[in-house]
Design a protein around this motif. Structure first.
Motif: not given
Length: 367
Positions: A43-44, A71-80, A109-113, A140-141
């Protein structure tokens, strides 16, 4: 709404026409399949806008992180944006802010997991996240990737500022639109952000009509909600204060390096009548000269005073080595969250969670 205050540079409309022609051709190439959009076996969700300037992407992304991470292992992808590195970088808790940028660093820092990664090439970034994360990322967010059409997101969330609706704006450089207004048609969800908490039903009906969304598109309204102020340097703060300690006589130096500080200025005026903005461009990297100016401005204020800054600016300030002790004792960060209006939160949550359940990676692979 403040549409009457929106500044459109009429003399630049010819340049906007040229710019719009280029954007139309690019979008058409994607629509016709000449340029490819790639889907992925996970899911994206894309959170973004079609305007230049702050629409509240970070607090909305953080809302999704809170909703999904239990409930899910979340990843955030940004341009940076404005990071001092290139290519793909997967952050850990020791990664310096300059390697990934202020917003991804704040998120980690806010969501280390959760997984936080940066890559200008979102396709490559997603592939690396799916292959390098253990346990593997399940959701993936994509932060600020609405124009990155090489990725076909399962849900596109488009944000538009209540005070500068996309239907009142014009293309760059005359206005702030990154692409023509019909770019909104790619969104599955449209959120009107930064609404007054007491928005009237009539205003909602008017905005709903003016946005001219398709029946398949869902429309939501959110408002900013502030958490409790926190000392940026707790070990240096002798007598921490709370928002409830601030009264109309408190002098507040509001230090920001964000696109649209006007909303914060207006909101803080409900606490104090004395707001002194010290504003820098979005993602500004503070210098020693800036710090001297901030200290001099703060010294001129009467007693019973403090400095308030945003979490995003705090991420950059924490990397500096030469912050004056007086600033350290008096500077606070103000967390920002979003709240859904008109009892819309349950429907939004159900829609997002339903999409994730139906498109979990193992479900797709089985199909």
């Amino acid at each position: 709404m403040e549409s009457s205050l929106i500044n459109i540079h009429e003399s630049l409309r010819p340049l906007s026409w040229l710019y719009g022609t280029g954007i139309w051709m690019r979008n058409s190439f994607f629509d016709w399949g000449i340029l490819p959009s790639q889907s992925f076996p996970a899911p994206v969700i894309c959170i973004g806008n079609i305007t230049v300037g702050g629409t509240g992407k970070t607090p909305h992304t953080e809302y999704l992180v809170r909703l999904l991470s239990e409930k899910y292992k979340v990843a955030v992808l940004s341009r940076g944006y404005k990071r001092r590195s290139k290519g793909f970088h997967l952050a850990d808790e020791q990664t310096p802010e300059k390697m990934i940028g202020d917003e991804p660093w704040q998120m980690k820092q806010k969501f280390p997991d959760i997984f936080v990664a940066v890559d200008a090439d979102r396709r490559r970034g997603i592939k690396k996240l799916l292959s390098q994360t253990k346990p593997e990322a399940e959701v993936i967010l994509l932060d600020d990737a609405y124009q990155h059409r090489y990725v076909q997101a399962g849900i596109n969330i488009l944000l538009t500022d209540y005070n500068r609706l996309i239907c009142d704006d014009e293309l760059l450089p005359a206005g702030r639109l990154r692409e023509p207004i019909n770019g909104k048609n790619r969104a599955h969800i449209v959120i009107v952000t930064k609404c007054p908490a007491d928005i009237k039903p009539m205003d909602i009906r008017v905005i709903s009509k003016r946005l001219e969304l398709y029946p398949f598109q869902q429309l939501y309204f959110t408002s900013l909600q502030y958490g409790e102020i926190e000392p940026l340097f707790p070990e240096e703060c002798e007598s921490p204060v709370l928002l409830t300690d601030i009264d109309k006589d408190t002098e507040i130096l509001l230090l920001t390096g964000i696109a649209s500080p006007a909303q914060m200025i207006n909101d803080l005026q409900t606490y104090s009548q004395h707001i002194h903005p010290v504003s820098y461009p979005d993602h500004h990297r503070f210098t020693s000269k800036d710090l001297r100016h901030i200290r001099e401005t703060f010294d001129k204020l009467p007693e019973k005073k403090l400095i308030i800054t945003t979490e995003k600016d705090a991420a950059r300030l924490l990397q500096m080595q030469d912050i004056d002790p007086e600033i350290k004792k008096n500077i606070y960060k103000l967390p920002i969250e979003i709240t859904f209006l008109q009892q819309q939160q349950e429907n939004f949550d159900k829609h997002i969670l339903g999409y994730i359940r139906s498109n979990k990676r193992h479900n797709i692979l089985e199909k």
